[in-house]
Scaffold this motif. Structure first.
Motif, mmCIF file in Angstrom:
data_model
loop_
_atom_site.group_PDB
_atom_site.id
_atom_site.type_symbol
_atom_site.label_atom_id
_atom_site.label_comp_id
_atom_site.label_asym_id
_atom_site.label_seq_id
_atom_site.Cartn_x
_atom_site.Cartn_y
_atom_site.Cartn_z
ATOM 1 N N LYS A 1 -43.656 -29.015 -46.552
ATOM 2 C CA LYS A 1 -43.110 -29.942 -47.071
ATOM 3 C C LYS A 1 -41.619 -30.150 -46.746
ATOM 4 O O LYS A 1 -40.923 -30.751 -46.026
ATOM 5 N N ARG B 1 -40.193 -32.632 -43.330
ATOM 6 C CA ARG B 1 -38.885 -32.925 -43.832
ATOM 7 C C ARG B 1 -38.233 -32.598 -42.201
ATOM 8 O O ARG B 1 -37.489 -32.951 -41.452
ATOM 9 N N HIS C 1 -39.480 -33.970 -39.250
ATOM 10 C CA HIS C 1 -39.077 -35.120 -39.608
ATOM 11 C C HIS C 1 -37.244 -35.635 -38.222
ATOM 12 O O HIS C 1 -36.650 -36.603 -37.589
ATOM 13 N N GLU D 1 -28.887 -29.367 -45.680
ATOM 14 C CA GLU D 1 -28.868 -30.516 -46.354
ATOM 15 C C GLU D 1 -28.611 -31.622 -45.648
ATOM 16 O O GLU D 1 -29.454 -32.768 -45.013
ATOM 17 N N SER E 1 -30.112 -34.188 -42.665
ATOM 18 C CA SER E 1 -30.192 -35.282 -43.432
ATOM 19 C C SER E 1 -29.839 -36.485 -41.866
ATOM 20 O O SER E 1 -30.211 -37.932 -41.608
ATOM 21 N N THR F 1 -32.474 -36.107 -39.085
ATOM 22 C CA THR F 1 -33.427 -37.795 -38.972
ATOM 23 C C THR F 1 -32.845 -38.444 -39.273
ATOM 24 O O THR F 1 -33.540 -39.597 -38.430
ATOM 25 N N ASN G 1 -41.888 -40.476 -39.096
ATOM 26 C CA ASN G 1 -42.463 -41.307 -40.915
ATOM 27 C C ASN G 1 -41.344 -42.478 -40.114
ATOM 28 O O ASN G 1 -40.638 -42.331 -41.223
#
Length: 325
Positions: free
Chosen positions: A95, A99, A102, A162, A166, A169, A244
């Protein structure tokens, strides 16, 4: 000599340490500004990523996994740290790898590097905040406030990787969605000219490479996988899984239907391109409609005070002169 000078090695004083830190901050600021202003060609990263992906597919078929010695030693140290805390689990690793894909981070060791920084960054930021607020006593905080600041730095360091992923992405998906209608138009032209799907994707990637490197990278990766993977369906599904995006998943489903049922590719892609272009126009109209409400607060804060000063200022000055005379 103050209390801090007793704890500093090599005969350093508090003033010299502060001067050294200020010099380091100034150097890092100049380096960051220089790095931001340097001109980077958008095709370089795409060419490097495509070369890495082509080499990865080729080595996966030939079972050749050679790496440079320095990179292998660095990654082995990161793997030891990750294994020490037992962070890698098969399900979570898959997973997390998805991520990171992406965000455009598709190397084989991206998961290891991400988990390593997620462990190390809280320690580094916590230690830096402890040095600043406890040792140098910057801010003059109470002991409880100092420990709260150290805890806040550690928490920020825990979430920093993180937030970085993000942010990457969201920027990447925005760039992909913006360039998709133009890429579909080019793909329609290539399909009508009689090119095969993998050749058409490669041609589209070459044409849009300078304008949208992210989308060109994904399209050319799909073209490479169409030539290497045994199933063409898997290459198209990989495109939707890497990006995605609902729009690209619609394109993937259309390509899969044309591959399965033999429906006309150009007609389906033309309908999708018109739909995506209308969606992009609607988003632009929504932003234009929100613009007056968005500009209300800046006008009140910055424009109206200046306007009042220009209009009422001379009258107030003349009244004050008459009262004082």
């Amino acid at each position: 000599m103050n209390e801090l000078d007793k704890f500093l090695p090599f005969g350093l004083t508090g003033d010299s340490l502060l001067l050294t830190l200020m010099s380091a901050v100034a150097f890092m600021t100049v380096l960051a500004v220089w790095y931001a202003l340097i001109e980077r060609h958008p095709m370089e990263r795409r060419a490097r990523v495509l070369a890495d992906r082509r080499a990865e597919l080729r080595t996966s078929m030939l079972k050749d996994r050679s790496q440079s010695r320095r990179q292998q030693e660095r990654l082995s140290a990161m793997r030891r740290v990750v294994a020490l805390f037992k962070l890698v689990r098969s399900q979570q690793s898959s997973k997390l790898s998805e991520r990171l894909a992406h965000a455009g981070l598709r190397s084989r060791d991206a998961v290891t590097v991400f988990l390593f920084f997620k462990v190390v960054t809280p320690l580094l930021l916590g230690a830096a905040v402890f040095f600043l607020v406890c040792v140098l006593d910057i801010g003059g905080l109470s002991p409880a406030g100092q420990w709260c600041a150290v805890l806040g730095g550690a928490v920020l360091g825990f979430f920093a990787p993180e937030l970085y992923v993000s942010n990457l992405t969201s920027k990447r998906q925005l760039s992909l969605s913006r360039g998709l209608p133009d890429a579909l138009d080019l793909l329609v032209i290539c399909a009508e000219s009689g090119l095969a799907l993998d050749v058409a994707l490669e041609r589209v990637a070459n044409e849009i490479g300078a304008a949208n490197p992210e989308l060109a990278e994904e399209v050319e990766l799909t073209s490479i996988e169409l030539g290497f993977l045994p199933e063409r369906r898997q290459a198209l599904l990989n495109l939707g899984r890497r990006t995605n995006l609902p729009a690209i998943r619609g394109v993937v489903n259309t390509l899969l239907q044309t591959e399965k049922y033999g429906t006309p590719l150009s007609q389906s892609l033309r309908v999708l391109a018109n739909e995506f272009r209308e969606q992009r126009l609607l988003r632009a109209e929504e932003k234009a409609a929100r613009l007056p409400a968005t500009l209300t607060v800046p006008m009140i804060v910055f424009i109206l005070p200046v306007l009042f000063i220009v209009l009422i200022g001379p009258a107030i000055i003349s009244v004050m002169d008459n009262l004082l005379s």
